[in-house]
Design a protein around this motif. Structure first.
Motif, mmCIF file in Angstrom:
data_model
loop_
_atom_site.group_PDB
_atom_site.id
_atom_site.type_symbol
_atom_site.label_atom_id
_atom_site.label_comp_id
_atom_site.label_asym_id
_atom_site.label_seq_id
_atom_site.Cartn_x
_atom_site.Cartn_y
_atom_site.Cartn_z
ATOM 1 N N ILE A 1 18.840 41.408 -16.424
ATOM 2 C CA ILE A 1 19.170 39.998 -16.630
ATOM 3 C C ILE A 1 18.656 39.585 -17.995
ATOM 4 N N VAL A 2 19.572 39.033 -18.818
ATOM 5 C CA VAL A 2 19.194 38.554 -20.148
ATOM 6 C C VAL A 2 19.364 37.048 -20.193
ATOM 7 N N ASP A 3 18.858 36.439 -21.245
ATOM 8 C CA ASP A 3 18.926 34.982 -21.345
ATOM 9 C C ASP A 3 20.368 34.499 -21.444
ATOM 10 N N ALA A 4 21.200 35.197 -22.256
ATOM 11 C CA ALA A 4 22.570 34.729 -22.438
ATOM 12 C C ALA A 4 23.489 35.873 -22.843
ATOM 13 N N LEU A 5 24.737 35.803 -22.386
ATOM 14 C CA LEU A 5 25.810 36.695 -22.815
ATOM 15 C C LEU A 5 26.949 35.829 -23.344
ATOM 16 N N PRO A 6 27.674 36.299 -24.355
ATOM 17 C CA PRO A 6 28.793 35.505 -24.867
ATOM 18 C C PRO A 6 29.959 35.501 -23.880
ATOM 19 N N GLU A 7 30.691 34.405 -23.839
ATOM 20 C CA GLU A 7 31.893 34.351 -23.010
ATOM 21 C C GLU A 7 32.962 35.300 -23.548
ATOM 22 N N ARG A 8 33.086 35.350 -24.892
ATOM 23 C CA ARG A 8 34.094 36.190 -25.538
ATOM 24 C C ARG A 8 33.485 36.856 -26.769
ATOM 25 N N VAL A 9 34.055 37.980 -27.133
ATOM 26 C CA VAL A 9 33.620 38.682 -28.336
ATOM 27 C C VAL A 9 34.832 38.929 -29.224
ATOM 28 N N ASN A 10 34.586 39.077 -30.515
ATOM 29 C CA ASN A 10 35.669 39.297 -31.473
ATOM 30 C C ASN A 10 35.840 40.795 -31.712
ATOM 31 N N VAL A 11 37.031 41.294 -31.432
ATOM 32 C CA VAL A 11 37.339 42.708 -31.646
ATOM 33 C C VAL A 11 38.448 42.818 -32.685
ATOM 34 N N THR A 12 38.197 43.573 -33.738
ATOM 35 C CA THR A 12 39.181 43.836 -34.783
ATOM 36 C C THR A 12 39.580 45.303 -34.716
ATOM 37 N N VAL A 13 40.882 45.563 -34.682
ATOM 38 C CA VAL A 13 41.395 46.929 -34.564
ATOM 39 C C VAL A 13 42.277 47.232 -35.769
ATOM 40 N N THR A 14 42.017 48.363 -36.415
ATOM 41 C CA THR A 14 42.857 48.863 -37.500
ATOM 42 C C THR A 14 43.430 50.220 -37.094
ATOM 43 N N VAL A 15 44.727 50.396 -37.290
ATOM 44 C CA VAL A 15 45.404 51.646 -36.943
ATOM 45 C C VAL A 15 46.103 52.186 -38.184
ATOM 46 N N LYS A 16 45.852 53.454 -38.501
ATOM 47 C CA LYS A 16 46.569 54.130 -39.583
ATOM 48 C C LYS A 16 47.627 55.037 -38.969
ATOM 49 N N VAL A 17 48.865 54.953 -39.466
ATOM 50 C CA VAL A 17 49.973 55.732 -38.909
ATOM 51 C C VAL A 17 50.449 56.746 -39.939
ATOM 52 N N PRO A 18 51.143 57.802 -39.496
ATOM 53 C CA PRO A 18 51.688 58.782 -40.441
ATOM 54 C C PRO A 18 52.676 58.141 -41.412
ATOM 55 N N ALA A 19 52.803 58.734 -42.597
ATOM 56 C CA ALA A 19 53.679 58.178 -43.628
ATOM 57 C C ALA A 19 55.132 58.115 -43.175
ATOM 58 N N SER A 20 55.516 59.000 -42.250
ATOM 59 C CA SER A 20 56.902 59.037 -41.784
ATOM 60 C C SER A 20 57.222 57.964 -40.751
ATOM 61 N N THR A 21 56.232 57.192 -40.342
ATOM 62 C CA THR A 21 56.439 56.177 -39.303
ATOM 63 C C THR A 21 57.245 55.000 -39.854
ATOM 64 N N PRO A 22 58.351 54.618 -39.180
ATOM 65 C CA PRO A 22 59.067 53.406 -39.598
ATOM 66 C C PRO A 22 58.153 52.191 -39.494
ATOM 67 N N THR A 23 58.496 51.137 -40.191
ATOM 68 C CA THR A 23 57.697 49.911 -40.100
ATOM 69 C C THR A 23 58.094 49.152 -38.844
ATOM 70 N N TYR A 24 57.186 49.107 -37.883
ATOM 71 C CA TYR A 24 57.432 48.390 -36.635
ATOM 72 C C TYR A 24 56.874 46.971 -36.751
ATOM 73 N N PRO A 25 57.453 46.009 -36.023
ATOM 74 C CA PRO A 25 56.922 44.638 -36.063
ATOM 75 C C PRO A 25 55.469 44.563 -35.620
ATOM 76 N N SER A 26 55.099 45.460 -34.704
ATOM 77 C CA SER A 26 53.717 45.503 -34.232
ATOM 78 C C SER A 26 53.489 46.799 -33.479
ATOM 79 N N GLU B 1 47.990 60.688 -35.244
ATOM 80 C CA GLU B 1 48.403 61.975 -35.798
ATOM 81 C C GLU B 1 49.919 62.144 -35.796
ATOM 82 N N GLY B 2 50.575 61.576 -34.788
ATOM 83 C CA GLY B 2 52.012 61.691 -34.656
ATOM 84 C C GLY B 2 52.467 60.948 -33.417
ATOM 85 N N TRP B 3 53.772 60.903 -33.204
ATOM 86 C CA TRP B 3 54.341 60.161 -32.075
ATOM 87 C C TRP B 3 55.016 61.115 -31.092
#
Length: 447
Positions: free
Chosen positions: A353-378, A443-445
């Motif tokens: 048991i701790v004094d406080a925990l955050p309700e939410r945390v900030n998560v940032t994700v970066t993904v590197k794709v192969p050069a042959s990957t088409p540009t997807y909207p997301s 690495e690939g799809w």
């Protein structure tokens, strides 16, 4: 026309191009026959109907296999279940959500019509079932008839079960898509409950589950619905079984790993409680988000369930209280142990048991794709990430504390990254335990 596949003396058959006048389309039906089907020619069998039938017995480019034939054969061979028929009803491309969603005002809050669930329900009951009963030796009546589905297949199973308990006496609602949960432009999680509750208690046995690493599907939705079903009159351990699977994600392999439990519940013998484990709740704050522990009991047959009501003892009650539903009430910082008992089984766990925990945390994700990957909207990597230039995709989100994500990086439904077979990694995962920045390289799809 029935086509046999080369498997187990022709016990897996495909009915291709099964036509529906109600829906105006065709699809395959896949039927598993139990081990003694061809020998005991006078015997009739209970039937389990399953959605997403193309994945029930085999894999394809968009998903893994449930391997239900393997599970059913094993349960019959080991003794806790008698033979059953399993019917996998394949989906029609681009019609899955239309057919799996029933028309209801709540649906319009999250999705655009059409919603053809009523017609799909009629297709199953008035076209598929009569054909199966004519073609194979089945036992009829709700006591011998079950339905199982996951994700959107879980919500259509839920709807059909509560609408037609005169037809289906057992439903397995696995990882149900009850709530549309996504992130807005500011990265804030928004939740839109869109399923319809019936508030009734028909003669129906319900298996309800969710994995602990399904991300925004969140096991809390399954737990909340289970509590509502209890308020409707369902009795945990009798006509309602809840299972919150620690660490399980949202995939066919995860559902396959626990599909034996609803089979035993509907058609077999679950045995006696053999072991008990307390999952979750390692840390809780005096201030912060609500936390619950998840006591999971395993039976001699391999069956398992979450204990919805249990007897708890806290060694230092001045630090912590545990309600019968597993809710942790933190009183003061420190460390204590919680003991839970169910039947003749006992388990204990250390809770900090701790004094406080955050309700939410900030998560940032970066993904590197192969050069042959088409540009997807997301892309999807636990959260949505968008093009950031130089073959990178990036996104941030405010995620409820403790939420776990298990996934493959994907660029659409069933379109995943290819992981190196010798890496030992089958999926990626992260826990939203603190603010963090994550980096993944594709690495690939998969083809």
């Amino acid at each position: 026309m029935v086509h046999s596949k080369s498997w187990h003396d022709q016990r897996l058959v495909e009915i291709p191009h099964f036509a529906s006048e109600i829906l105006g389309n065709t699809r395959s039906l896949f039927v598993y026959l139990p081990p003694d089907y061809h020998e005991n020619t006078e015997r009739r069998y209970a039937v389990l109907y399953m959605h997403d039938g193309q994945h029930v017995f085999s894999a394809d480019a968009s998903g893994e296999s449930w391997d239900m034939h393997v599970t059913a054969d094993r349960l019959v061979a080991e003794g806790p279940m008698d033979g059953i028929l399993i019917v996998g009803i394949a989906t029609v491309p681009d019609q899955r959500l239309n057919e799996y969603f029933h028309e209801h005002p709540n649906m319009h809050l999250a999705f655009k019509p059409p919603f053809d669930g009523d017609r799909y329900e009629a297709f199953v009951i008035d076209e598929v079932m009569p054909y199966i009963n004519r073609t194979f030796r089945t036992l009829t009546g709700p006591e011998h008839t079950a339905m199982m589905g996951s994700s959107a297949g879980g919500i259509v199973t839920y709807n059909i079960g509560f609408r037609r308990p005169d037809v289906f006496g057992h439903i397995a609602v696995m990882s149900p898509y009850f709530v549309k949960a996504d992130f807005d432009e500011k990265g804030e999680l928004r939740e839109i409950p869109f399923y319809h509750r019936y508030g009734t208690h028909p003669k129906l046995r319900v298996w309800l589950d969710m994995g602990g690493a399904e991300g925004t599907f969140m096991e809390k939705y399954a737990r909340e619905e289970a509590e509502r079903l209890v308020a409707d009159g369902f009795v945990p351990g009798e006509d309602l079984m809840l299972y919150l699977h620690p660490g399980a994600g949202h995939s066919q392999s995860d559902w396959a790993a626990r599909a034996h439990a609803p089979l035993l519940y509907f058609f077999g013998r679950i045995g006696k409680p053999e072991a008990l484990e307390i999952c979750g709740g390692e840390i809780v704050g005096v201030k912060g988000p609500d936390k619950r522990i998840n006591p999971v009991v395993t039976y001699t047959s391999g069956f398992m369930q979450t204990v919805m009501r249990a007897t708890y003892t806290v060694l230092d009650p001045q630090l912590l209280e545990v309600k019968p539903d597993g809710t942790l009430i933190a009183k003061s910082p420190g460390t204590t142990r919680v003991i839970v008992q169910y039947g003749n089984c006992t388990a204990d766990k250390e809770i900090t048991i701790v004094d406080a925990l955050p309700e939410r945390v900030n998560v940032t994700v970066t993904v590197k794709v192969p050069a042959s990957t088409p540009t997807y909207p997301s892309l999807y990597a636990g959260i949505e990430v968008k093009p950031a230039g130089d073959g990178l995709y990036k996104g941030s989100a405010m995620i409820p504390h403790g939420l776990t994500f298990t996934f493959k990086v994907s660029h659409g439904f069933g379109r995943h990254e290819r992981l190196k077979p010798d890496s030992g990694i089958t999926r990626r995962s992260f826990v939203a335990s603190s603010d963090q920045e994550l980096y993944y390289e594709v690495e690939g799809w998969e083809i």
